[in-house]
Design an enzyme around this catalytic site. Structure first.
Site, PDB file in Angstrom:
ATOM      1  N   SER A 242      57.774 -40.440-104.573  1.00 28.77           N
ATOM      2  CA  SER A 242      56.461 -41.046-104.422  1.00 28.77           C
ATOM      3  C   SER A 242      55.814 -40.544-103.146  1.00 28.77           C
ATOM      4  O   SER A 242      56.471 -39.964-102.288  1.00 28.77           O
ATOM      5  CB  SER A 242      56.561 -42.577-104.373  1.00 28.77           C
ATOM      6  OG  SER A 242      57.047 -43.097-105.590  1.00 28.77           O
ATOM      7  N   SER A 280      57.058 -40.526-110.307  1.00 26.01           N
ATOM      8  CA  SER A 280      56.450 -40.488-108.984  1.00 26.01           C
ATOM      9  C   SER A 280      55.314 -41.497-108.890  1.00 26.01           C
ATOM     10  O   SER A 280      54.530 -41.654-109.827  1.00 26.01           O
ATOM     11  CB  SER A 280      55.900 -39.088-108.689  1.00 26.01           C
ATOM     12  OG  SER A 280      55.388 -39.009-107.377  1.00 26.01           O
ATOM     13  N   ASP A 282      51.976 -42.072-106.875  1.00 30.48           N
ATOM     14  CA  ASP A 282      51.074 -41.276-106.038  1.00 30.48           C
ATOM     15  C   ASP A 282      49.820 -42.101-105.759  1.00 30.48           C
ATOM     16  O   ASP A 282      48.949 -42.248-106.626  1.00 30.48           O
ATOM     17  CB  ASP A 282      50.708 -39.973-106.743  1.00 30.48           C
ATOM     18  CG  ASP A 282      51.939 -39.271-107.308  1.00 30.48           C
ATOM     19  OD1 ASP A 282      52.825 -38.929-106.519  1.00 30.48           O
ATOM     20  OD2 ASP A 282      52.006 -39.091-108.537  1.00 30.48           O
TER      21      ASP A 282
END
Length: 361
Positions: A242, A280, A282
């Protein structure tokens, strides 16, 4: 000893000859180039297992609950635990500092931010606080299940927040993070627009913990050094992770245009080779420090849409360089797996190897 192993020899991206973008940086090349912004960090390295910390960003030194700043949020892949996100989106403002921790410390950090905010003079009758706490997962180097970060650490970071240079690399909320297969961490950068474009300052701070194929100002460093996502068409585990991005500017922007500004952070991440993978998270939060747009009674007309493009470019450039700084300033971090007791190592990128790649053009 190579420059991937010693803290004394670490360098920022510009010291290696990297110059992302066209606008110049501020005096510190940091988010604190935006006047009034304060950053505080606490690093926890204890025994064989604890490698974590907290990074706190205060938009100004006053009572943020009483003098809220407009803010915008952007998400490109939402695999994360960003506390306070929905109210931030709904009202378009920050009423608490932005605090970054590890994934399993979000709950404690929220409580700490609430306690700290309620204790501020003038907040004696406050009954609700929207604590904004972001995270990335540092479990590859930190015993994250032990939840070694305490509420006192968060309060200390908030109290210690100050203007001036910002420590980068394996510090604060970046102590145990990884990026592109190397040690990641905290990075920051800034840009200053010329007077003809408003003369504003914009700064970015990142907590890098994501992957892909590392690009450094267009140079394919990850591929050249043999560490990148989908190498030989096999997932080597260097994509998931992340990244949290904070963008500050003194431009008088509405929350709507701050949301647009935050979205441009993703272009900056893309320039570093981000994979934006399924696992992830973001996120980017942008806020304005301009006194005239503070809530609840803004006194200033916000910057017009047709003059936003230079700020968009500045955000892209500052985020890109902040990520590079998080890598080049990071030091190698070692720990042990809490279950197997085996040694774990987050290796800092070797700066001599980076220089060699850059020299080849």
């Amino acid at each position: 000893m190579s420059e991937g192993e010693t803290g004394a020899a670490r360098r920022r991206a510009r010291d290696l000859g990297l110059r992302p973008g066209v606008f110049p940086p501020g005096a510190l090349n940091a988010i604190t180039d935006v006047a009034g912004v304060l950053v505080g960090q606490v690093t926890r390295i204890e025994g064989d297992f604890t490698r974590t910390g907290v990074t706190a960003i205060r938009p100004h030194g006053g009572n943020l609950f009483r003098e809220r700043v407009p803010a915008g949020l952007a998400t490109i892949n939402g695999f994360g635990k960003l506390a306070g996100a929905t109210q931030l989106q709904e009202l378009g403002e920050l009423e608490s500092p932005l605090v970054l921790v590890n994934t399993l410390s979000v709950g404690r950090a929220v409580e700490a931010v609430v306690d700290w905010t309620l204790a501020q003079p003038g907040n004696e009758a406050v009954l609700s606080v929207n604590a904004v706490v972001g995270e990335t997962n540092d479990g590859r180097l930190n015993d994250i299940r032990a939840r070694g970060l305490e509420a006192a650490d968060v309060r200390a970071a908030l109290e210690q927040a100050a203007p001036g240079p910002v420590a980068e690399g394996s510090v604060g909320a970046g102590t145990g993070t990884m990026a592109f297969g190397w040690k990641g961490g905290i990075g920051t950068a800034s840009r200053v627009l010329p007077a003809a474009l408003g003369g504003f300052t914009l700064g970015a701070l990142v907590q890098s913990n994501y992957g892909g194929a590392l690009l450094m100002d267009g140079h394919r460093v990850g591929e050249a050094l043999g560490r990148f996502y989908l190498r030989e068409h096999a997932d080597r585990g260097d994509a998931d992770g992340s990244v949290m991005v904070a963008i500050a500017t003194d431009a008088p922007l509405s929350d709507r245009n701050l949301g647009r500004l935050a979205l441009r952070a993703m272009a900056g991440l893309a320039r570093t080779g981000a994979a934006f993978s399924d696992g992830s998270g973001d996120y980017a939060i942008a806020f304005s420090t301009h006194p005239g747009v503070r809530r609840p009674q803004p006194r200033y007309e916000d910057w017009p849409n047709e003059r936003m493009s230079p700020l968009f470019v500045a955000a892209i450039e500052a985020v890109e360089e902040a990520v590079l700084n998080s890598l080049t300033m990071a030091t190698t971090v070692e720990s042990r797996d809490p279950l197997s007791r085996r040694k774990r190592k987050g290796e800092a990128i070797d700066l001599d190897a980076v220089r060699a790649v850059l020299a080849r053009g």
